[in-house]
Design a protein around this motif. Structure first.
Motif, PDB file in Angstrom:
ATOM      1  N   ARG A   1       4.110  -0.529   8.428  1.00  0.00           N
ATOM      2  CA  ARG A   1       4.241   0.860   7.975  1.00  0.00           C
ATOM      3  C   ARG A   1       5.706   1.266   7.943  1.00  0.00           C
ATOM      4  N   VAL A   2       6.095   1.853   6.805  1.00  0.00           N
ATOM      5  CA  VAL A   2       7.470   2.305   6.614  1.00  0.00           C
ATOM      6  C   VAL A   2       7.438   3.782   6.221  1.00  0.00           C
ATOM      7  N   PRO A   3       7.747   4.697   7.150  1.00  0.00           N
ATOM      8  CA  PRO A   3       7.837   6.119   6.774  1.00  0.00           C
ATOM      9  C   PRO A   3       9.034   6.339   5.856  1.00  0.00           C
ATOM     10  N   LEU A   4       8.825   7.125   4.822  1.00  0.00           N
ATOM     11  CA  LEU A   4       9.871   7.392   3.837  1.00  0.00           C
ATOM     12  C   LEU A   4      10.308   8.847   3.966  1.00  0.00           C
ATOM     13  N   SER A   5      11.486   9.061   4.509  1.00  0.00           N
ATOM     14  CA  SER A   5      11.983  10.413   4.763  1.00  0.00           C
ATOM     15  C   SER A   5      12.195  11.181   3.464  1.00  0.00           C
TER      16      SER A   5
ATOM     17  N   LEU B   1       0.868  -1.177   0.000  1.00  0.00           N
ATOM     18  CA  LEU B   1       0.000   0.000   0.000  1.00  0.00           C
ATOM     19  C   LEU B   1       0.908   1.231   0.000  1.00  0.00           C
ATOM     20  N   LEU B   2       1.127   1.790  -1.190  1.00  0.00           N
ATOM     21  CA  LEU B   2       2.073   2.888  -1.358  1.00  0.00           C
ATOM     22  C   LEU B   2       1.351   4.218  -1.272  1.00  0.00           C
ATOM     23  N   GLN B   3       1.676   5.010  -0.242  1.00  0.00           N
ATOM     24  CA  GLN B   3       1.021   6.301   0.008  1.00  0.00           C
ATOM     25  C   GLN B   3      -0.495   6.149  -0.120  1.00  0.00           C
ATOM     26  N   PRO B   4      -1.111   5.287   0.699  1.00  0.00           N
ATOM     27  CA  PRO B   4      -2.494   4.884   0.456  1.00  0.00           C
ATOM     28  C   PRO B   4      -3.536   5.940   0.833  1.00  0.00           C
ATOM     29  N   GLN B   5      -4.663   5.880   0.134  1.00  0.00           N
ATOM     30  CA  GLN B   5      -5.863   6.573   0.586  1.00  0.00           C
ATOM     31  C   GLN B   5      -6.384   5.745   1.744  1.00  0.00           C
ATOM     32  N   ALA B   6      -6.181   6.227   2.958  1.00  0.00           N
ATOM     33  CA  ALA B   6      -6.441   5.417   4.144  1.00  0.00           C
ATOM     34  C   ALA B   6      -7.589   5.932   4.984  1.00  0.00           C
ATOM     35  N   ILE B   7      -8.219   7.036   4.554  1.00  0.00           N
ATOM     36  CA  ILE B   7      -9.409   7.561   5.210  1.00  0.00           C
ATOM     37  C   ILE B   7     -10.459   7.804   4.132  1.00  0.00           C
ATOM     38  N   ARG B   8     -11.651   8.212   4.527  1.00  0.00           N
ATOM     39  CA  ARG B   8     -12.717   8.440   3.550  1.00  0.00           C
ATOM     40  C   ARG B   8     -12.323   9.564   2.590  1.00  0.00           C
TER      41      ARG B   8
ATOM     42  N   THR C   1      -2.651   7.605   7.925  1.00  0.00           N
ATOM     43  CA  THR C   1      -2.536   6.146   7.887  1.00  0.00           C
ATOM     44  C   THR C   1      -2.545   5.519   9.281  1.00  0.00           C
ATOM     45  N   ASP C   2      -2.706   6.330  10.330  1.00  0.00           N
ATOM     46  CA  ASP C   2      -2.640   5.799  11.698  1.00  0.00           C
ATOM     47  C   ASP C   2      -3.715   4.747  11.955  1.00  0.00           C
ATOM     48  N   ALA C   3      -4.968   5.065  11.630  1.00  0.00           N
ATOM     49  CA  ALA C   3      -6.066   4.130  11.915  1.00  0.00           C
ATOM     50  C   ALA C   3      -5.925   2.850  11.103  1.00  0.00           C
ATOM     51  N   LEU C   4      -5.497   2.968   9.856  1.00  0.00           N
ATOM     52  CA  LEU C   4      -5.310   1.776   9.030  1.00  0.00           C
ATOM     53  C   LEU C   4      -4.170   0.923   9.572  1.00  0.00           C
ATOM     54  N   THR C   5      -3.094   1.561  10.010  1.00  0.00           N
ATOM     55  CA  THR C   5      -1.975   0.822  10.588  1.00  0.00           C
ATOM     56  C   THR C   5      -2.424   0.020  11.808  1.00  0.00           C
ATOM     57  N   THR C   6      -3.232   0.649  12.666  1.00  0.00           N
ATOM     58  CA  THR C   6      -3.755  -0.036  13.850  1.00  0.00           C
ATOM     59  C   THR C   6      -4.648  -1.205  13.453  1.00  0.00           C
TER      60      THR C   6
ATOM     61  N   CYS D   1       4.450   5.728   3.790  1.00  0.00           N
ATOM     62  CA  CYS D   1       3.981   7.114   3.820  1.00  0.00           C
ATOM     63  C   CYS D   1       5.203   8.021   3.738  1.00  0.00           C
ATOM     64  N   GLY D   2       5.105   9.061   2.924  1.00  0.00           N
ATOM     65  CA  GLY D   2       6.232   9.959   2.724  1.00  0.00           C
ATOM     66  C   GLY D   2       6.137  11.186   3.612  1.00  0.00           C
ATOM     67  N   THR D   3       7.249  11.564   4.185  1.00  0.00           N
ATOM     68  CA  THR D   3       7.223  12.734   5.077  1.00  0.00           C
ATOM     69  C   THR D   3       7.014  14.031   4.306  1.00  0.00           C
ATOM     70  N   ASN D   4       7.212  14.024   2.999  1.00  0.00           N
ATOM     71  CA  ASN D   4       6.947  15.203   2.167  1.00  0.00           C
ATOM     72  C   ASN D   4       5.679  15.039   1.334  1.00  0.00           C
ATOM     73  N   ASP D   5       4.825  14.113   1.706  1.00  0.00           N
ATOM     74  CA  ASP D   5       3.590  13.864   0.970  1.00  0.00           C
ATOM     75  C   ASP D   5       2.483  14.749   1.539  1.00  0.00           C
ATOM     76  N   VAL D   6       2.147  15.818   0.812  1.00  0.00           N
ATOM     77  CA  VAL D   6       1.101  16.722   1.285  1.00  0.00           C
ATOM     78  C   VAL D   6      -0.291  16.216   0.920  1.00  0.00           C
ATOM     79  N   GLN D   7      -0.379  15.248   0.018  1.00  0.00           N
ATOM     80  CA  GLN D   7      -1.673  14.711  -0.382  1.00  0.00           C
ATOM     81  C   GLN D   7      -2.165  13.632   0.578  1.00  0.00           C
ATOM     82  N   VAL D   8      -1.241  12.804   1.046  1.00  0.00           N
ATOM     83  CA  VAL D   8      -1.593  11.741   1.988  1.00  0.00           C
ATOM     84  C   VAL D   8      -0.586  11.771   3.134  1.00  0.00           C
ATOM     85  N   PRO D   9      -0.756  12.680   4.095  1.00  0.00           N
ATOM     86  CA  PRO D   9       0.184  12.754   5.214  1.00  0.00           C
ATOM     87  C   PRO D   9       0.214  11.449   6.001  1.00  0.00           C
ATOM     88  N   CYS D  10       1.363  11.186   6.624  1.00  0.00           N
ATOM     89  CA  CYS D  10       1.509   9.950   7.390  1.00  0.00           C
ATOM     90  C   CYS D  10       0.422   9.790   8.449  1.00  0.00           C
ATOM     91  N   SER D  11      -0.025  10.898   9.026  1.00  0.00           N
ATOM     92  CA  SER D  11      -1.037  10.817  10.089  1.00  0.00           C
ATOM     93  C   SER D  11      -2.333  10.190   9.595  1.00  0.00           C
TER      94      SER D  11
END
Length: 341
Positions: A308-312, A176-183, A291-296, A279-289
């Motif tokens: 989950r692998v954060p990508l700096s 799941l690369l930079q996923p749409q993880a919320i509605r 993906t929290d609920a999906l990760t859980t 999740c990419g730390t410079n991803d303004v479209q899908v911030p790492c935050s």
């Protein structure tokens, strides 16, 4: 991830015992077009088969693109980042076969059966198309049906998650690369609030204007979900046009996409399914935050790693500052770990 230990032992034994025979039986890497039909639409794709021994069955992955008119290579003309083509190349180096295809509205496939009524195209139609592609990959003579994975980018990652709990055989892995993880509409609102806040920081808006626009965005999302007309009076023209499109030709798709809350679907995955979530730390479209609920939820589903692998320094297109046109090294490393080679 993909190969069974016994298969590895047998392969090593063959290479060790008869190196000359293995060499003469080698099949070079190649791409070929794959065609399949779903819901009356002929769909076109590219199967990449890495170099292999004649008769060998390879691990394989279905690649799914992000939102909008994104074609099999991960491009939305005129933009051509070649995201999925580069993912295919990366996995190919790990001897994983891949299938990527032109989804509805793109490439050779076009709108297909929806050509005369595009407003009827909804998100489940894209999921069915992806499931048909998975079946086509499963049935290719070079692929191992017991070693299939689904790799999705952005919205394609959400589709990959849905396939993971429904297709047969169940995939052995999901990336799941930079996923749409919320509605969907929650993600749109988050993006718009971020853009409005940035405009305020740059002095383009006053704090009062920011509060007014933020409230208008939230009200527009509520109206869409309640199937009421959107009041665009307090929205900038470009944002107003977006919400009007959401209530116009794209209404059916937006409503059906927004109905999916990705974490709810993690429980349908087979336990120990190997899962990579980036999740990419410079991803303004899908911030790492986001993906929290999906990760859980994935953790509660008892899936396997890498997790989950954060990508700096990596953005939504999987690039970093030093690699603006190719996959960032951190992405390549994550895909290599996922392939398990």
């Amino acid at each position: 991830m993909f190969l069974r230990p016994a298969a590895v032992v047998v392969a090593l034994a063959v290479v060790t015992a008869t190196p000359a025979a293995a060499s003469t039986a080698s099949v070079p890497a190649a791409d070929r077009e794959v065609v399949f039909t779903v819901d009356g639409t002929t769909t076109y794709g590219t199967l990449h088969v890495p170099a292999h021994r004649a008769g060998q069955r390879l691990p394989a992955a279905l690649l799914l693109p992000g939102s909008g008119p994104t074609d099999r290579d991960g491009n939305q003309p005129p933009a051509a980042p070649n995201t999925l083509a580069q993912v295919a190349d990366a996995l190919g180096r790990d001897r994983v076969a891949t299938l990527r295809f032109d989804k509805y509205g793109t490439g050779r496939t076009g709108l297909g059966a929806y050509r005369d009524h595009p407003e009827a195209l909804d998100y489940p139609a894209f999921v069915r198309q992806a499931a048909a592609a998975y079946e086509s990959l499963r049935d290719q003579p070079e692929t191992d049906p017991r070693a299939l994975a689904v790799v999705g980018h952005s919205e394609g990652a959400m589709t990959a998650l849905l396939l993971g709990g429904t297709v047969h055989p169940r995939p052995t892995g999901l990336a799941l690369l930079q996923p749409q993880a919320i509605r969907l509409l929650d993600l749109v609102a988050l993006q718009l609030h971020g853009q409005i806040a940035e405009a305020t920081r740059q002095g383009q808006l006053t704090p009062e204007q920011q509060r007014t626009m933020d409230a208008a965005v939230d009200a527009a999302v509520t109206a869409l979900r309640e199937h009421r007309p959107v009041d665009t009076a307090d929205l900038p023209p470009v944002v107003a046009q977006l919400f009007l499109a959401f209530q116009g030709p794209s209404a059916r798709f937006v409503d059906s996409d927004d109905a999916v809350y990705p974490p709810d679907h993690a429980s349908a995955l087979r336990p120990r399914t190997r899962v990579l979530l980036t999740c990419g730390t410079n991803d303004v479209q899908v911030p790492c935050s986001t993906t929290d609920a999906l990760t859980t939820a994935l953790h509660r589903a008892h899936v396997g790693g890498p997790g989950r692998v954060p990508l700096s320094g990596v953005d939504h297109l999987l690039h970093d500052a030093d690699h603006p046109d190719t996959l960032a090294p951190a992405v390549l490393d994550a895909l290599h770990r996922f392939a398990g080679r």
